[in-house]
Design an enzyme around this catalytic site. Structure first.
Site, PDB file in Angstrom:
ATOM      1  N   PHE A   1     -56.923  -4.131  30.856  1.00  0.00           N
ATOM      2  CA  PHE A   1     -58.125  -4.154  31.830  1.00  0.00           C
ATOM      3  C   PHE A   1     -57.795  -3.992  33.239  1.00  0.00           C
ATOM      4  O   PHE A   1     -56.570  -4.003  33.578  1.00  0.00           O
ATOM      5  CB  PHE A   1     -58.854  -5.265  31.505  1.00  0.00           C
ATOM      6  CG  PHE A   1     -59.726  -5.190  30.223  1.00  0.00           C
ATOM      7  CD1 PHE A   1     -59.385  -4.321  29.306  1.00  0.00           C
ATOM      8  CD2 PHE A   1     -60.930  -5.741  30.064  1.00  0.00           C
ATOM      9  CE1 PHE A   1     -60.339  -4.390  27.986  1.00  0.00           C
ATOM     10  CE2 PHE A   1     -61.906  -5.488  29.197  1.00  0.00           C
ATOM     11  CZ  PHE A   1     -61.541  -4.647  28.001  1.00  0.00           C
ATOM     12  N   SER A   2     -58.711  -4.036  34.217  1.00  0.00           N
ATOM     13  CA  SER A   2     -58.716  -3.707  35.643  1.00  0.00           C
ATOM     14  C   SER A   2     -57.617  -4.822  36.223  1.00  0.00           C
ATOM     15  O   SER A   2     -57.286  -6.057  35.874  1.00  0.00           O
ATOM     16  CB  SER A   2     -59.751  -3.983  36.162  1.00  0.00           C
ATOM     17  OG  SER A   2     -60.650  -3.004  35.761  1.00  0.00           O
TER      18      SER A   2
ATOM     19  N   GLU B   1     -66.865 -10.094  38.157  1.00  0.00           N
ATOM     20  CA  GLU B   1     -66.099  -9.189  37.717  1.00  0.00           C
ATOM     21  C   GLU B   1     -65.294  -8.504  39.098  1.00  0.00           C
ATOM     22  O   GLU B   1     -65.940  -8.734  40.272  1.00  0.00           O
ATOM     23  CB  GLU B   1     -66.474  -8.004  36.957  1.00  0.00           C
ATOM     24  CG  GLU B   1     -66.812  -8.431  35.578  1.00  0.00           C
ATOM     25  CD  GLU B   1     -67.075  -7.240  34.547  1.00  0.00           C
ATOM     26  OE1 GLU B   1     -66.413  -7.031  33.805  1.00  0.00           O
ATOM     27  OE2 GLU B   1     -67.939  -6.301  35.089  1.00  0.00           O
TER      28      GLU B   1
ATOM     29  N   ASP C   1     -63.466   1.511  36.031  1.00  0.00           N
ATOM     30  CA  ASP C   1     -63.154   0.859  37.317  1.00  0.00           C
ATOM     31  C   ASP C   1     -61.731   1.485  37.965  1.00  0.00           C
ATOM     32  O   ASP C   1     -60.809   1.649  37.459  1.00  0.00           O
ATOM     33  CB  ASP C   1     -62.728  -0.682  37.098  1.00  0.00           C
ATOM     34  CG  ASP C   1     -63.635  -1.429  36.400  1.00  0.00           C
ATOM     35  OD1 ASP C   1     -64.843  -0.884  36.182  1.00  0.00           O
ATOM     36  OD2 ASP C   1     -63.598  -2.684  36.150  1.00  0.00           O
TER      37      ASP C   1
ATOM     38  N   TRP D   1     -63.361   9.399  29.413  1.00  0.00           N
ATOM     39  CA  TRP D   1     -64.144   8.388  29.835  1.00  0.00           C
ATOM     40  C   TRP D   1     -63.228   7.677  31.232  1.00  0.00           C
ATOM     41  O   TRP D   1     -61.825   7.625  31.108  1.00  0.00           O
ATOM     42  CB  TRP D   1     -64.529   7.445  29.167  1.00  0.00           C
ATOM     43  CG  TRP D   1     -65.041   6.061  29.747  1.00  0.00           C
ATOM     44  CD1 TRP D   1     -64.181   5.042  30.228  1.00  0.00           C
ATOM     45  CD2 TRP D   1     -66.143   5.640  29.957  1.00  0.00           C
ATOM     46  NE1 TRP D   1     -64.901   4.032  30.615  1.00  0.00           N
ATOM     47  CE2 TRP D   1     -66.312   4.404  30.516  1.00  0.00           C
ATOM     48  CE3 TRP D   1     -67.372   6.315  29.559  1.00  0.00           C
ATOM     49  CZ2 TRP D   1     -67.358   3.656  30.824  1.00  0.00           C
ATOM     50  CZ3 TRP D   1     -68.785   5.804  29.961  1.00  0.00           C
ATOM     51  CH2 TRP D   1     -68.408   4.435  30.626  1.00  0.00           C
TER      52      TRP D   1
ATOM     53  N   TRP E   1     -66.799   4.318  26.483  1.00  0.00           N
ATOM     54  CA  TRP E   1     -65.922   3.190  26.652  1.00  0.00           C
ATOM     55  C   TRP E   1     -65.128   2.816  25.374  1.00  0.00           C
ATOM     56  O   TRP E   1     -65.723   3.065  24.287  1.00  0.00           O
ATOM     57  CB  TRP E   1     -66.682   1.925  27.273  1.00  0.00           C
ATOM     58  CG  TRP E   1     -65.980   0.787  27.648  1.00  0.00           C
ATOM     59  CD1 TRP E   1     -65.549   0.565  29.107  1.00  0.00           C
ATOM     60  CD2 TRP E   1     -65.329  -0.225  27.002  1.00  0.00           C
ATOM     61  NE1 TRP E   1     -64.877  -0.707  29.104  1.00  0.00           N
ATOM     62  CE2 TRP E   1     -64.825  -1.024  27.732  1.00  0.00           C
ATOM     63  CE3 TRP E   1     -65.448  -0.504  25.431  1.00  0.00           C
ATOM     64  CZ2 TRP E   1     -64.014  -2.292  27.192  1.00  0.00           C
ATOM     65  CZ3 TRP E   1     -64.871  -1.656  24.973  1.00  0.00           C
ATOM     66  CH2 TRP E   1     -64.139  -2.581  25.878  1.00  0.00           C
TER      67      TRP E   1
ATOM     68  N   ARG F   1     -60.636 -12.143  34.461  1.00  0.00           N
ATOM     69  CA  ARG F   1     -59.955 -10.764  34.483  1.00  0.00           C
ATOM     70  C   ARG F   1     -60.087 -10.351  36.024  1.00  0.00           C
ATOM     71  O   ARG F   1     -60.350 -10.967  36.751  1.00  0.00           O
ATOM     72  CB  ARG F   1     -60.577 -10.096  33.629  1.00  0.00           C
ATOM     73  CG  ARG F   1     -62.370  -9.934  33.662  1.00  0.00           C
ATOM     74  CD  ARG F   1     -62.835  -8.937  32.753  1.00  0.00           C
ATOM     75  NE  ARG F   1     -64.254  -8.834  32.596  1.00  0.00           N
ATOM     76  CZ  ARG F   1     -65.115  -9.541  31.836  1.00  0.00           C
ATOM     77  NH1 ARG F   1     -64.606 -10.352  30.982  1.00  0.00           N
ATOM     78  NH2 ARG F   1     -66.289  -9.303  31.719  1.00  0.00           N
ATOM     79  N   ASP F   2     -59.358  -9.161  36.039  1.00  0.00           N
ATOM     80  CA  ASP F   2     -59.420  -8.397  37.016  1.00  0.00           C
ATOM     81  C   ASP F   2     -58.482  -9.023  38.328  1.00  0.00           C
ATOM     82  O   ASP F   2     -59.092  -9.142  39.171  1.00  0.00           O
ATOM     83  CB  ASP F   2     -60.749  -7.912  37.535  1.00  0.00           C
ATOM     84  CG  ASP F   2     -61.425  -7.459  36.448  1.00  0.00           C
ATOM     85  OD1 ASP F   2     -61.241  -7.045  35.488  1.00  0.00           O
ATOM     86  OD2 ASP F   2     -62.562  -7.810  36.605  1.00  0.00           O
TER      87      ASP F   2
END
Length: 442
Positions: free
Chosen positions: A76-77, A205, A17, A14, A41, A152-153
């Site tokens: 995460f991103s 996001e 982003d 998988w 995911w 986030r991100d």
């Protein structure tokens, strides 16, 4: 090592982003959300690929993976910058308060918290996940500032003597917003301001902000802005903007529009290429894995690199010059149908009202000035994503630059005025309609 041409694809299992997209020390580095154990995911790692031309990619070893309490359930991103010759990576660190008892890679709804962290790599190829990480923004507990789970991100950049960080967030899970932080050194951060908009959905996001000429461009991926019965609920939007670095005040000066009108593109990230062009790469969502004989099932790929330009206050997403160079060999339609279907191809066409193209079962036509597409014949019985798409307005000309791979078709309309991209399955090797030119890659 696994290599990809034209589109970066999951190296088995998988991806989603794009992360940490940067031209650094003579190579393009593209990290990406990666679950290395199944084509679904799960607990996020950062996969890593490099390229010299944005066309030929080589996957390297996993770069970032969970090692700390604060990132124990996911890297995460985030983004990357170069500072003093070193590569600074910024990411959102996720810790589950309660995991699903039947699948530890998923939390129970909203039972997680998110902080922001960083890692410094000396050369962009070696990553010390045990000693080089640092939590830089703890979990936000003040709801007036941000959300403890859904913030986030981080997108980080340097401008006029300061480092800036832009984060996606939400107000109680009901209204999307972005947060600004500022730093003198890229490591110590203070909250500066926030901005919300009626079209920011419920959660924002992957926000991005960058200068373009005398103004700025904002790109973000708001969640829950579309009817799930008609396709995906979350989409990537963009708009011209103004930004004051002294006060970290943002204002959208134009209408928010889709980055891509096919509906599959999400979570774009931009950076500068070696020649200073602003380039975008984004995740193409795939509702089922691709299973090929002798290969690991894989799910997820990136779109073509797209150059973002502002012209007359309007945003254009154009084909990158390196992609143009790759498709330098013109072929005949007969050759098109004879070469292996796995090889990428380029089709140029100019359609008039009522004219159409059929690309291996994928249909494109013009109706009342709108460019319309239909992938129903090359998508099987998959439920969820929308099967048709069209431009948001009627056009007076319909010049199409179409890039075709077995699992992805990207249509650049009128030199990037609009783009429609669609994931496909079972694409045929035929071509019928009003074609001007056809090119093979290589």
């Amino acid at each position: 090592m696994i290599k990809n041409t034209l589109h970066l694809k999951a190296p088995g299992n998988w991806i989603n982003d794009p992360n940490g997209f940067i031209y650094y020390q003579g190579k393009y580095h593209l990290f990406y959300q990666h679950f290395p154990y199944a084509p679904v995911w799960g607990t996020m790692h950062w996969g890593h690929a490099v390229s010299e031309d944005l066309v030929h990619w080589e996957h390297l070893d996993i770069a970032l993976f969970p090692t700390k309490y604060y990132d124990s359930n996911g890297i995460f991103s985030g983004s990357a910058i170069e500072k003093d010759g070193r590569l600074y990576l910024y990411y959102s660190a996720v810790h589950y308060l309660e995991a699903d008892a039947e699948n530890i890679h998923v939390s129970l709804p909203d039972q997680f918290e998110t902080s922001q962290a960083m890692m410094i790599s000396e050369d962009g190829f070696h990553f010390d996940n045990w000693n080089a990480k640092k939590q830089i923004i703890p979990v936000i507990r003040d709801e007036a500032v941000g959300h403890p789970a859904n913030t986030r991100d981080p997108k980080v950049w340097y401008e006029n003597g300061n480092y800036y960080m832009l984060l996606g967030s939400t107000r109680g899970g009901q209204a999307g917003r972005v947060l600004f932080y500022r730093s003198p050194d890229g490591e110590n951060w203070e909250y500066a301001s926030q901005y919300s908009h009626e079209n920011f959905g419920k959660i924002m996001e992957c926000p991005d902000l960058f200068p373009s000429g005398d103004s700025y461009v904002f790109i973000g991926s708001p969640m829950y802005i579309a009817d799930s019965a008609k396709g995906y609920e979350h989409h990537a939007l963009c708009a011209p903007a103004s930004f004051d670095g002294k006060t970290c005040s943002l204002n959208l000066s134009g209408e928010l529009r889709y980055v891509d009108y096919g509906g599959d593109l999400y979570a774009p990230q931009t950076n500068l290429d070696r020649d200073g062009r602003r380039v975008l790469i984004a995740w193409m969502r795939m509702p089922k894995p691709v299973e090929e004989t002798g290969e690991k099932p894989w799910n997820g790929m990136m779109c073509l690199p797209r150059v973002i330009e502002m012209n007359g206050g309007r945003l254009f997403f154009r084909v990158h010059p390196e992609v143009e160079r790759y498709f330098s060999r013109e072929i005949t339609i007969k050759e098109y149908t004879a070469i292996p279907s796995a090889l990428p191809r380029r089709i140029q066409a100019a359609l008039s009202e009522g004219e159409s193209l059929d690309i291996g079962g994928y249909r494109i036509w013009v109706e009342r000035g709108y460019v319309k597409t239909d992938r129903s014949r090359v998508f099987g019985d998959i439920k969820g994503p929308a099967l048709t798409a069209d431009t948001p307005k009627s056009l007076t000309r319909h010049e199409l630059d179409i890039f075709v791979e077995p699992n992805l078709i990207e249509i650049f309309i009128n030199s990037g005025e609009y783009v429609i991209s669609h994931v496909v399955y079972g694409l045929g090797n035929t071509l019928d309609g009003q074609v001007l030119r056809v090119y093979a890659g290589g």
